[in-house]
Design a protein around this motif. Structure first.
Motif, PDB file in Angstrom:
ATOM      1  N   UNK A 113       0.803  -1.307  -0.005  1.00 12.20           N
ATOM      2  CA  UNK A 113       0.038  -0.043   0.032  1.00 12.20           C
ATOM      3  C   UNK A 113       1.134   1.413   0.131  1.00 12.20           C
ATOM      4  N   UNK A 114       2.121   1.066   0.475  1.00 11.58           N
ATOM      5  CA  UNK A 114       2.900   2.388   0.783  1.00 11.58           C
ATOM      6  C   UNK A 114       3.615   2.544  -0.736  1.00 11.58           C
ATOM      7  N   UNK A 115       3.967   1.543  -1.531  1.00 10.26           N
ATOM      8  CA  UNK A 115       4.594   1.883  -2.723  1.00 10.26           C
ATOM      9  C   UNK A 115       3.990   2.697  -3.686  1.00 10.26           C
ATOM     10  N   UNK A 116       2.620   2.589  -3.983  1.00 13.53           N
ATOM     11  CA  UNK A 116       1.812   3.713  -4.693  1.00 13.53           C
ATOM     12  C   UNK A 116       2.052   5.257  -4.239  1.00 13.53           C
ATOM     13  N   UNK A 117       2.347   5.281  -2.977  1.00 14.71           N
ATOM     14  CA  UNK A 117       2.604   6.754  -2.378  1.00 14.71           C
ATOM     15  C   UNK A 117       3.952   7.200  -3.065  1.00 14.71           C
ATOM     16  N   UNK A 118       4.715   6.371  -3.098  1.00 11.55           N
ATOM     17  CA  UNK A 118       6.348   6.839  -3.423  1.00 11.55           C
ATOM     18  C   UNK A 118       6.180   7.225  -4.975  1.00 11.55           C
ATOM     19  N   UNK A 119       5.270   6.399  -5.881  1.00 16.53           N
ATOM     20  CA  UNK A 119       5.095   6.612  -7.253  1.00 16.53           C
ATOM     21  C   UNK A 119       4.260   7.944  -7.475  1.00 16.53           C
ATOM     22  N   UNK A 120       3.382   8.297  -6.661  1.00 14.71           N
ATOM     23  CA  UNK A 120       2.357   9.392  -6.498  1.00 14.71           C
ATOM     24  C   UNK A 120       3.454  10.634  -6.223  1.00 14.71           C
ATOM     25  N   UNK A 121       4.327  10.313  -5.245  1.00 12.76           N
ATOM     26  CA  UNK A 121       5.143  11.702  -4.778  1.00 12.76           C
ATOM     27  C   UNK A 121       6.049  12.088  -5.914  1.00 12.76           C
ATOM     28  N   UNK A 172       5.466  11.623  -9.074  1.00 12.55           N
ATOM     29  CA  UNK A 172       4.419  12.031  -9.919  1.00 12.55           C
ATOM     30  C   UNK A 172       4.239  13.485  -9.647  1.00 12.55           C
ATOM     31  N   UNK A 173       3.780  14.099  -8.334  1.00 10.68           N
ATOM     32  CA  UNK A 173       3.601  15.212  -7.982  1.00 10.68           C
ATOM     33  C   UNK A 173       4.505  16.207  -8.031  1.00 10.68           C
ATOM     34  N   UNK A 174       5.929  15.764  -7.682  1.00 15.56           N
ATOM     35  CA  UNK A 174       7.130  16.500  -8.045  1.00 15.56           C
ATOM     36  C   UNK A 174       7.340  17.026  -9.315  1.00 15.56           C
ATOM     37  N   UNK A 175       6.615  16.106 -10.437  1.00 18.98           N
ATOM     38  CA  UNK A 175       6.847  16.579 -11.924  1.00 18.98           C
ATOM     39  C   UNK A 175       5.790  17.338 -12.409  1.00 18.98           C
ATOM     40  N   UNK A 176       4.803  17.631 -11.331  1.00 20.98           N
ATOM     41  CA  UNK A 176       3.528  18.484 -11.760  1.00 20.98           C
ATOM     42  C   UNK A 176       3.995  19.940 -12.273  1.00 20.98           C
ATOM     43  N   UNK A 177       3.827  20.209 -13.292  1.00 15.89           N
ATOM     44  CA  UNK A 177       4.015  21.749 -14.080  1.00 15.89           C
ATOM     45  C   UNK A 177       2.842  22.339 -14.166  1.00 15.89           C
ATOM     46  N   UNK A 178       2.256  23.553 -13.287  1.00 16.67           N
ATOM     47  CA  UNK A 178       1.134  24.131 -13.463  1.00 16.67           C
ATOM     48  C   UNK A 178       0.950  24.670 -14.790  1.00 16.67           C
ATOM     49  N   UNK A 179       2.057  25.208 -15.378  1.00 14.28           N
ATOM     50  CA  UNK A 179       2.024  25.834 -16.776  1.00 14.28           C
ATOM     51  C   UNK A 179       2.103  25.281 -17.905  1.00 14.28           C
ATOM     52  N   UNK A 190       1.651  20.727 -19.383  1.00 15.02           N
ATOM     53  CA  UNK A 190       0.736  19.675 -19.834  1.00 15.02           C
ATOM     54  C   UNK A 190       0.644  19.046 -18.403  1.00 15.02           C
ATOM     55  N   UNK A 191      -0.676  18.324 -18.083  1.00  9.29           N
ATOM     56  CA  UNK A 191      -0.838  17.478 -16.741  1.00  9.29           C
ATOM     57  C   UNK A 191       0.420  16.285 -16.629  1.00  9.29           C
ATOM     58  N   UNK A 192       0.994  16.218 -15.758  1.00  8.82           N
ATOM     59  CA  UNK A 192       1.832  15.043 -15.265  1.00  8.82           C
ATOM     60  C   UNK A 192       0.931  13.783 -15.155  1.00  8.82           C
ATOM     61  N   UNK A 193       1.277  12.818 -15.955  1.00  9.30           N
ATOM     62  CA  UNK A 193       0.650  11.393 -15.526  1.00  9.30           C
ATOM     63  C   UNK A 193       0.791  10.979 -14.546  1.00  9.30           C
ATOM     64  N   UNK A 194      -0.468  10.674 -13.612  1.00 13.80           N
ATOM     65  CA  UNK A 194      -0.186   9.910 -12.165  1.00 13.80           C
ATOM     66  C   UNK A 194      -0.257   8.536 -12.595  1.00 13.80           C
ATOM     67  N   UNK A 195       0.426   7.745 -11.734  1.00  7.76           N
ATOM     68  CA  UNK A 195       0.512   6.341 -11.862  1.00  7.76           C
ATOM     69  C   UNK A 195      -0.913   5.677 -11.664  1.00  7.76           C
ATOM     70  N   UNK A 196      -1.175   4.650 -12.446  1.00  7.66           N
ATOM     71  CA  UNK A 196      -2.323   3.900 -12.299  1.00  7.66           C
ATOM     72  C   UNK A 196      -2.212   2.970 -11.347  1.00  7.66           C
TER      73      UNK A 196
END
Length: 446
Positions: free
Chosen positions: A183-191, A193-200, A202-208
């Protein structure tokens, strides 16, 4: 308390080894055929105790009885008419046939020791947890009462009860650690992905993640919505500031044309300066907004060439600016936004001229960084001013008069832009007066 990936793997490995160790111990008990009857007082030992007490002289019997006492065995003699009131006689059951075969009619009863008042035990544990009381008739008419306590409880599967609890608990721990890691492993992938978010951008793809807890899925959906809202808000703000800047520039151009008709040259110059300050303020706001959301352009810039062009523009405008002849030989490349870098240099040089009388610009470079020194001939900076002047709306000249300075945004904008370009800005004192040092990462081809 942090529980990192390495700690989780160690916990999983430790619980797996513990489960393996307990399984080996359980296998040992199983292969030895341990049963509930093995933990009871053997029938032959009971017979030997009876014979030992009977053959002992009457004067020695108390000593023999005391020698037989232990934490698991209690032996006493009582008259036939004084017998403890115990529960149902179990001597006729098949599991006590060995005692009947050896002692015959002398085995008066086999009963369970009475439980303390108020203590209720589960029925399944009564025969394993309560001591057995054997009553044996002696040759002289007395009754020997032997209370035998079981050293440990054996389950129906031939294992001590604690062993089963240990195996079950260890297996639960192993499964819990595995589920925690899963359950914690997806949180690392999510973190990541969140670091790669660029508000200006294209949307960063979040892990499925198809199979995880509802809370994790809800968190990922929340981040997806947040990313979309940030993107919309950023684009709306940039569009708003850009539109305001365009319209204000249009109005400012018309005002300048009308100001040319003013008969008083002094009033005309002051009004023109106010309009220029207003345009600079909007330019700073737009650049700062772009830097705050990572929307600055990235291009290869030859810094010495850029400096020469900027200093030439200042000199053509009559500014006392000098470019010292210590530029590195050849080209010094950086990656950045040309407009933002020009705004940084312009703001700092303008402050140096305004507050220090002139500006001396020097460029140094090493293998990894480029250092730009802008020095004036003023009173310099105190230790307290070094950080304070980099904040918005803070001026070295304390009054708010427009004649003695700007709005206090020049250095704050320079700091925001230079940090967005991956560099740093520092205020200090040089040989002549105050000095501002800009440091930027140098582009080095692989």
């Amino acid at each position: 308390m942090g529980f990192g990936l390495a700690a989780r793997f160690i916990a999983i490995g430790a619980s797996a080894l513990l489960a393996l160790w307990l399984a080996l111990i359980a296998f040992f008990y199983w292969t030895n055929g341990l049963s509930q009857t093995d933990t009871r007082l053997p029938a032959t030992q009971l017979q030997a105790i009876v014979e030992l007490v009977e053959t002992a002289p009457p004067a020695q019997r108390p000593l023999v009885l005391k020698a037989l006492e232990s934490s698991m065995l209690s032996v006493s003699l009582s008259p036939p008419e004084v017998r403890p009131e115990l529960g149902e006689d179990l001597s006729g059951e098949a599991e006590f046939s060995a005692y009947r075969d050896l002692l015959g009619a002398r085995l008066l009863s086999v009963r369970l020791f009475a439980a303390p008042k108020g203590l209720v035990r589960p029925r399944v544990l009564q025969r394993t947890s309560r001591p057995l009381v054997f009553e044996v008739a002696m040759n002289d008419g007395e009754v020997m009462v032997i209370e035998a306590r079981t050293p440990f409880i054996v389950t129906f599967y031939g294992l001590p009860a604690g062993m089963g609890a240990g195996i079950v608990g260890t297996l639960f721990a192993l499964v819990a650690f595995l589920l925690l890691h899963r359950e914690i492993r997806p949180l690392t992938r999510l973190a990541n992905a969140v670091d790669a978010i660029d508000p200006s951008g294209e949307p960063a793809p979040l892990p499925v993640i198809r199979s995880t807890t509802p809370e994790i899925r809800a968190l990922m959906r929340a981040f997806e919505r947040l990313q979309n809202r940030l993107r919309v808000m950023t684009r709306s703000r940039m569009a708003l500031i850009g539109g305001i800047q365009h319209d204000v520039r249009s109005f400012a151009t018309r005002l300048r044309l009308r100001l040319e008709r003013l008969p008083d040259p002094a009033e005309r110059d002051r009004a023109t300066a106010d309009i220029s300050d207003m345009i600079d303020l909007l330019d700073n706001a737009l650049l700062t907004s772009r830097a705050g959301v990572g929307a600055l352009e990235e291009e290869m810039l030859d810094l010495p060439e850029l400096l020469r062009g900027e200093m030439a523009d200042f000199r053509r405008g009559g500014q006392p600016v000098s470019l010292e002849a210590t530029l590195p030989d050849g080209e010094v490349w950086i990656i950045g936004d040309r407009l933002a870098l020009r705004r940084v240099i312009g703001n700092i040089v303008d402050n140096a001229v305004k507050y220090g009388g002139c500006a001396h610009v020097r460029l140094d470079a090493d293998t990894h960084e480029v250092h730009l020194f802008i020095e004036d001939e003023g009173s310099g900076f105190s230790a307290k001013d070094g950080e304070l002047l980099l904040e918005p709306f803070v001026r070295a000249e304390p009054s708010r008069a427009r004649a003695t300075g700007g709005a206090g945004l020049g250095l704050a904008v320079a700091r925001t832009l230079i940090e967005a370009l991956g560099g740093t800005i520092a205020l200090g004192n040089g040989k002549r007066g105050g000095q501002v040092v800009l440091s930027l990462p140098r582009f080095t081809p692989l």
